[in-house]
Design a protein around this motif. Structure first.
Motif, PDB file in Angstrom:
ATOM      1  N   ALA A  64     -30.338   1.599  -5.067  1.00 48.15           N
ATOM      2  CA  ALA A  64     -30.386   0.518  -6.058  1.00 48.15           C
ATOM      3  C   ALA A  64     -31.487  -0.485  -5.736  1.00 48.15           C
ATOM      4  N   GLY A  65     -32.241  -0.236  -4.673  1.00 52.39           N
ATOM      5  CA  GLY A  65     -33.300  -1.140  -4.270  1.00 52.39           C
ATOM      6  C   GLY A  65     -34.626  -0.811  -4.924  1.00 52.39           C
ATOM      7  N   ALA A  66     -35.710  -1.072  -4.205  1.00 49.94           N
ATOM      8  CA  ALA A  66     -37.048  -0.886  -4.770  1.00 49.94           C
ATOM      9  C   ALA A  66     -38.002  -0.428  -3.680  1.00 49.94           C
ATOM     10  N   LEU A  67     -39.155   0.103  -4.116  1.00 51.16           N
ATOM     11  CA  LEU A  67     -40.234   0.464  -3.205  1.00 51.16           C
ATOM     12  C   LEU A  67     -41.283  -0.631  -3.245  1.00 51.16           C
ATOM     13  N   ILE A  68     -41.460  -1.308  -2.120  1.00 51.70           N
ATOM     14  CA  ILE A  68     -42.396  -2.421  -2.018  1.00 51.70           C
ATOM     15  C   ILE A  68     -43.404  -2.105  -0.925  1.00 51.70           C
ATOM     16  N   ASP A  69     -44.670  -1.994  -1.309  1.00 50.20           N
ATOM     17  CA  ASP A  69     -45.744  -1.714  -0.348  1.00 50.20           C
ATOM     18  C   ASP A  69     -45.421  -0.503   0.525  1.00 50.20           C
ATOM     19  N   GLY A  70     -44.873   0.520  -0.081  1.00 48.23           N
ATOM     20  CA  GLY A  70     -44.569   1.740   0.640  1.00 48.23           C
ATOM     21  C   GLY A  70     -43.280   1.706   1.424  1.00 48.23           C
ATOM     22  N   GLY A  71     -42.580   0.567   1.419  1.00 50.43           N
ATOM     23  CA  GLY A  71     -41.321   0.454   2.143  1.00 50.43           C
ATOM     24  C   GLY A  71     -40.133   0.461   1.196  1.00 50.43           C
ATOM     25  N   LEU A  72     -38.994   0.930   1.685  1.00 52.53           N
ATOM     26  CA  LEU A  72     -37.763   0.970   0.900  1.00 52.53           C
ATOM     27  C   LEU A  72     -36.996  -0.321   1.152  1.00 52.53           C
ATOM     28  N   GLU A  73     -36.808  -1.102   0.087  1.00 51.28           N
ATOM     29  CA  GLU A  73     -36.193  -2.426   0.228  1.00 51.28           C
ATOM     30  C   GLU A  73     -34.759  -2.425  -0.280  1.00 51.28           C
ATOM     31  N   CYS A  74     -33.860  -2.948   0.549  1.00 51.81           N
ATOM     32  CA  CYS A  74     -32.446  -3.040   0.192  1.00 51.81           C
ATOM     33  C   CYS A  74     -32.242  -4.112  -0.873  1.00 51.81           C
ATOM     34  N   PRO A  75     -31.403  -3.848  -1.888  1.00 52.89           N
ATOM     35  CA  PRO A  75     -31.203  -4.836  -2.956  1.00 52.89           C
ATOM     36  C   PRO A  75     -30.308  -6.005  -2.547  1.00 52.89           C
ATOM     37  N   TYR A  76     -29.632  -5.900  -1.405  1.00 52.94           N
ATOM     38  CA  TYR A  76     -28.646  -6.912  -1.020  1.00 52.94           C
ATOM     39  C   TYR A  76     -29.280  -8.085  -0.279  1.00 52.94           C
ATOM     40  N   HIS A  77     -29.965  -7.828   0.824  1.00 50.86           N
ATOM     41  CA  HIS A  77     -30.567  -8.909   1.615  1.00 50.86           C
ATOM     42  C   HIS A  77     -32.069  -8.734   1.807  1.00 50.86           C
ATOM     43  N   GLY A  78     -32.655  -7.736   1.127  1.00 53.66           N
ATOM     44  CA  GLY A  78     -34.103  -7.593   1.169  1.00 53.66           C
ATOM     45  C   GLY A  78     -34.660  -6.943   2.423  1.00 53.66           C
ATOM     46  N   TRP A  79     -33.800  -6.352   3.246  1.00 55.51           N
ATOM     47  CA  TRP A  79     -34.333  -5.643   4.407  1.00 55.51           C
ATOM     48  C   TRP A  79     -35.208  -4.488   3.919  1.00 55.51           C
ATOM     49  N   ARG A  80     -36.335  -4.282   4.614  1.00 57.31           N
ATOM     50  CA  ARG A  80     -37.268  -3.251   4.187  1.00 57.31           C
ATOM     51  C   ARG A  80     -37.499  -2.261   5.324  1.00 57.31           C
ATOM     52  N   PHE A  81     -37.563  -0.972   4.961  1.00 58.05           N
ATOM     53  CA  PHE A  81     -37.665   0.096   5.951  1.00 58.05           C
ATOM     54  C   PHE A  81     -38.873   0.977   5.646  1.00 58.05           C
ATOM     55  N   ASP A  82     -39.503   1.484   6.714  1.00 55.63           N
ATOM     56  CA  ASP A  82     -40.615   2.405   6.505  1.00 55.63           C
ATOM     57  C   ASP A  82     -40.089   3.838   6.428  1.00 55.63           C
ATOM     58  N   SER A  83     -41.010   4.806   6.249  1.00 52.38           N
ATOM     59  CA  SER A  83     -40.595   6.192   6.062  1.00 52.38           C
ATOM     60  C   SER A  83     -39.985   6.791   7.316  1.00 52.38           C
ATOM     61  N   GLY A  84     -40.188   6.136   8.465  1.00 53.07           N
ATOM     62  CA  GLY A  84     -39.571   6.593   9.700  1.00 53.07           C
ATOM     63  C   GLY A  84     -38.197   6.007   9.926  1.00 53.07           C
TER      64      GLY A  84
END
Length: 259
Positions: A69-89
């Motif tokens: 339910a989040g979004a892809l921001i600058d190549g990272g996967l962003e959580c819709p709840y608190h905005g934590w963002r993760f890379d492909s690793g």
């Protein structure tokens, strides 16, 4: 005993890659994360900034919100709840609530699923054996063959039942009487099944067909089927008119009742 063929029973004991439905092909993994299920397990699938496809359990390690339910921001996967963002690793690369000088928690990472792109599809491996081999299909690189993508079919049954149907040639004369099974004799020769390193090989002797693909005349065909465990099938049909059909079928087990 429950006689129902359950996809998770087979996938749990057999390590290997299986195709995951991402609409149709790898090109459908684009600007938004996709929610998928495999053997009942919720997954999120997304395209990383360097073009590869990544997959993980569909839950943020922070508060278990669905990452799909989040979004892809600058190549990272962003959580819709608190905005934590993760890379492909799977590593967290941004926590908005922390100052820039703060270190990120070492456990703030995703449960990644091994993925590969092959034959125009995305394949995942829910087991720990991320080095397991994909099926072998040399015809994909043979210029004498033409690849045709025929799309997906939804079945309201488990993946083992679909594989069973795909290897059952006795139903063709009945179910497909208006198409390729027209005028076919339901009494077919006995096939030979052999256990091999990646699963099962089924060799069917020559049998008559009402029409061959190229000449459209009565003829015959031989069939050789490989079952790459757990749920992938490759069938090669050799016709008397010299033509050959190669069928690649990847059964994606959504859950016990959907494939």
């Amino acid at each position: 005993m429950d006689g129902h063929c359950r996809a998770r029973d087979h996938a749990a004991r057999i390590e290997g890659f299986e195709v995951v439905r991402v609409e149709r092909w790898t090109d459908d993994v684009g600007s938004v994360p996709l929610a998928r299920r495999a053997v009942g397990v919720p997954l999120v699938v997304w395209r990383a900034d360097h073009g590869s496809v990544a997959a993980a359990l569909d839950r943020c390690p922070h508060r278990w919100a669905p990452l799909s339910a989040g979004a892809l921001i600058d190549g990272g996967l962003e959580c819709p709840y608190h905005g934590w963002r993760f890379d492909s690793g799977g590593k967290v690369i941004e926590i908005p609530q922390l100052p820039a000088s703060a270190s990120t928690p070492p456990t703030a990472c995703l449960d990644l699923i091994a993925t590969r792109q092959w034959a125009g599809m995305v394949w995942i491996n829910l087991s720990t054996g991320d080095d397991d081999a994909l099926p072998s299909l040399p015809e994909l690189d043979d210029p004498s063959f033409r690849a045709i993508q025929v799309g997906t079919v939804d079945y309201a049954t488990s993946a083992p039942v679909v594989i069973d149907n795909n290897t059952d040639a006795t139903h063709i004369a009945c179910v497909h009487a208006d198409s390729f099974g027209a005028d076919q004799d339901p009494r077919i020769p006995t096939s030979t099944a052999t256990r091999i390193s990646f699963g099962l090989r089924i060799d069917s002797p020559e049998m008559p067909v009402a029409r061959t693909p190229t000449s459209h005349q009565p003829g015959s065909r031989r069939a050789h089927t490989e079952i790459w465990l757990p749920f992938t099938q490759i069938t090669r049909l050799h016709y008397s008119d010299g033509s050959t059909h190669v069928l690649l079928k990847g059964c994606y087990p959504v859950d016990d009742d959907h494939t």
